[in-house]
Design a protein around this motif. Structure first.
Motif, PDB file in Angstrom:
ATOM      1  N   ARG A  73      44.579 -12.292 -84.384  1.00 42.20           N
ATOM      2  CA  ARG A  73      45.883 -12.089 -83.757  1.00 42.20           C
ATOM      3  C   ARG A  73      45.846 -12.515 -82.298  1.00 42.20           C
ATOM      4  O   ARG A  73      46.778 -13.161 -81.800  1.00 42.20           O
ATOM      5  N   SER A  93      49.704 -19.770 -79.217  1.00 37.49           N
ATOM      6  CA  SER A  93      51.140 -19.992 -79.118  1.00 37.49           C
ATOM      7  C   SER A  93      51.591 -20.033 -77.663  1.00 37.49           C
ATOM      8  O   SER A  93      52.394 -20.897 -77.270  1.00 37.49           O
ATOM      9  N   ARG A 115      58.310 -12.145 -72.984  1.00 34.02           N
ATOM     10  CA  ARG A 115      57.895 -13.345 -73.708  1.00 34.02           C
ATOM     11  C   ARG A 115      56.688 -13.049 -74.592  1.00 34.02           C
ATOM     12  O   ARG A 115      56.622 -13.474 -75.760  1.00 34.02           O
ATOM     13  N   ASP A 145      57.687 -11.041 -77.605  1.00 29.31           N
ATOM     14  CA  ASP A 145      58.372 -11.890 -78.576  1.00 29.31           C
ATOM     15  C   ASP A 145      57.356 -12.689 -79.400  1.00 29.31           C
ATOM     16  O   ASP A 145      57.490 -12.813 -80.623  1.00 29.31           O
ATOM     17  N   ILE A 146      56.331 -13.222 -78.740  1.00 28.92           N
ATOM     18  CA  ILE A 146      55.280 -13.957 -79.458  1.00 28.92           C
ATOM     19  C   ILE A 146      54.559 -13.023 -80.426  1.00 28.92           C
ATOM     20  O   ILE A 146      54.274 -13.388 -81.574  1.00 28.92           O
ATOM     21  N   GLU A 147      54.264 -11.807 -79.985  1.00 25.97           N
ATOM     22  CA  GLU A 147      53.602 -10.832 -80.856  1.00 25.97           C
ATOM     23  C   GLU A 147      54.419 -10.589 -82.127  1.00 25.97           C
ATOM     24  O   GLU A 147      53.877 -10.562 -83.244  1.00 25.97           O
ATOM     25  N   ASP A 148      55.733 -10.422 -81.971  1.00 25.95           N
ATOM     26  CA  ASP A 148      56.595 -10.192 -83.128  1.00 25.95           C
ATOM     27  C   ASP A 148      56.568 -11.382 -84.090  1.00 25.95           C
ATOM     28  O   ASP A 148      56.535 -11.208 -85.316  1.00 25.95           O
ATOM     29  N   LYS A 149      56.580 -12.594 -83.542  1.00 24.81           N
ATOM     30  CA  LYS A 149      56.590 -13.786 -84.386  1.00 24.81           C
ATOM     31  C   LYS A 149      55.252 -13.998 -85.094  1.00 24.81           C
ATOM     32  O   LYS A 149      55.212 -14.436 -86.244  1.00 24.81           O
ATOM     33  N   VAL A 150      54.163 -13.681 -84.413  1.00 27.00           N
ATOM     34  CA  VAL A 150      52.828 -13.848 -85.005  1.00 27.00           C
ATOM     35  C   VAL A 150      52.582 -12.814 -86.093  1.00 27.00           C
ATOM     36  O   VAL A 150      51.953 -13.102 -87.119  1.00 27.00           O
ATOM     37  N   GLY A 151      53.066 -11.579 -85.895  1.00 31.89           N
ATOM     38  CA  GLY A 151      52.838 -10.522 -86.877  1.00 31.89           C
ATOM     39  C   GLY A 151      51.361 -10.248 -87.061  1.00 31.89           C
ATOM     40  O   GLY A 151      50.622 -10.086 -86.093  1.00 31.89           O
TER      41      GLY A 151
END
Length: 296
Positions: free
Chosen positions: A32, A39, A75, A78-84
């Protein structure tokens, strides 16, 4: 894979954001960190100065005169949410081969000077590690240590030193405690072990990891004189996958001569690593990784 645990964000003074993804190290947590920092690096906003992934966390250095800190934190969230859980993330990396002279004379001489700081004064480090992990002896332990690939989870603490996590199911991982008290000496390029991590000491100095052998391969070249260091003075990068190759004394000496002549190269090949494929079939996936360099 289960859902990812929410990260914990904190400020590091006026120029850093530290993000803890998990409280314990695992390949999933580290992947992760790799996915998020990759990203961020690929879509790097102005004002981000440095991006540093670690074992189960990462840190970002920023210029507060260029980017507003809370904007950057938003920001990152937001990246954390998209990476899951990063199960679908694919990392473009490389498999590298590190030759190792196990039970070499230099680390053996050093460890014998510091037996008063060790859990087992009557055994060498590798004999102790073999015993507490249930292996019949040093030979069986070396086969296990060199028989699986290792994932470079981070580089640091000492310049160029890689922390490497064994790519096997957790119940089969080698676990060895550090010395009871640190040594004041460790030979350069010692292959060490502490907790669940293998490492290679990039320079000579103090240390507390168990010593299993030594590699002739330089991994830190501040003068950038050797062929592997044309782009950077440190060889390892987070995300590298390492294969340890046992060698004998003659092969070690031959490699040292190549280093002295300026012709030595660490063998490597590019690979794509996907976490889901590994988790679905750890043994099959890692067997394929171990064959990548044998095909040359």
């Amino acid at each position: 894979m289960s859902g990812a645990t929410p990260a914990r964000y904190s400020w590091g003074g006026d120029e850093h954001i530290f993000v803890e993804l998990a409280e314990e190290m695992s390949l999933q947590a580290n992947f992760r960190a790799m996915a998020i920092t990759t990203s961020l690096r690929e879509n790097r906003p102005d004002g981000v100065v440095e991006i540093c992934p670690a074992n189960a966390s990462y840190q970002v250095r920023y210029d507060p005169d260029v980017i507003e800190p809370r904007t950057l934190m938003a920001r990152l969230r937001d990246i954390e949410d998209k990476v899951g859980d990063a199960a679908d993330f694919s990392l473009s990396t490389r498999v590298v081969e590190i030759p190792v002279l196990y039970q070499d004379p230099w680390t053996t001489e050093t460890l014998m000077r510091f037996r008063d700081r060790h859990q087992d004064p009557d055994a060498t480090d590798i004999e102790y590690a073999a015993r507490i992990n249930g292996y019949a002896g040093a030979g069986e332990f070396i086969a296990a240590h060199s028989g699986s690939p290792w994932f470079v989870s981070m580089v640091g603490f000492v310049a160029g030193l890689p922390f490497m996590y064994q790519m096997v199911p957790r119940e089969r991982q080698i676990v060895v405690p550090k010395y009871l008290r640190p040594r004041t000496d460790t030979p350069k390029q010692t292959v060490g072990y502490g907790g669940c991590f293998s490492c290679v000491y990039s320079v000579r100095g103090a240390g507390g990891y168990q010593m299993f052998g030594i590699t002739p391969a330089p991994i830190y070249d501040p003068a950038q004189e050797l062929p592997d260091f044309g782009d950077f003075l440190v060889f390892f990068r987070p995300g590298d996958i390492v294969r340890f190759k046992p060698i004998d004394r003659d092969a070690y000496d031959d490699h040292v001569k190549e280093v002295e002549a300026g012709t030595f190269r660490i063998r490597s090949r590019p690979v794509e690593f996907g976490l889901r494929e590994y988790l679905d079939d750890p043994d099959g996936f890692t067997a394929g990784l171990m064959e990548v360099l044998r095909a040359d």
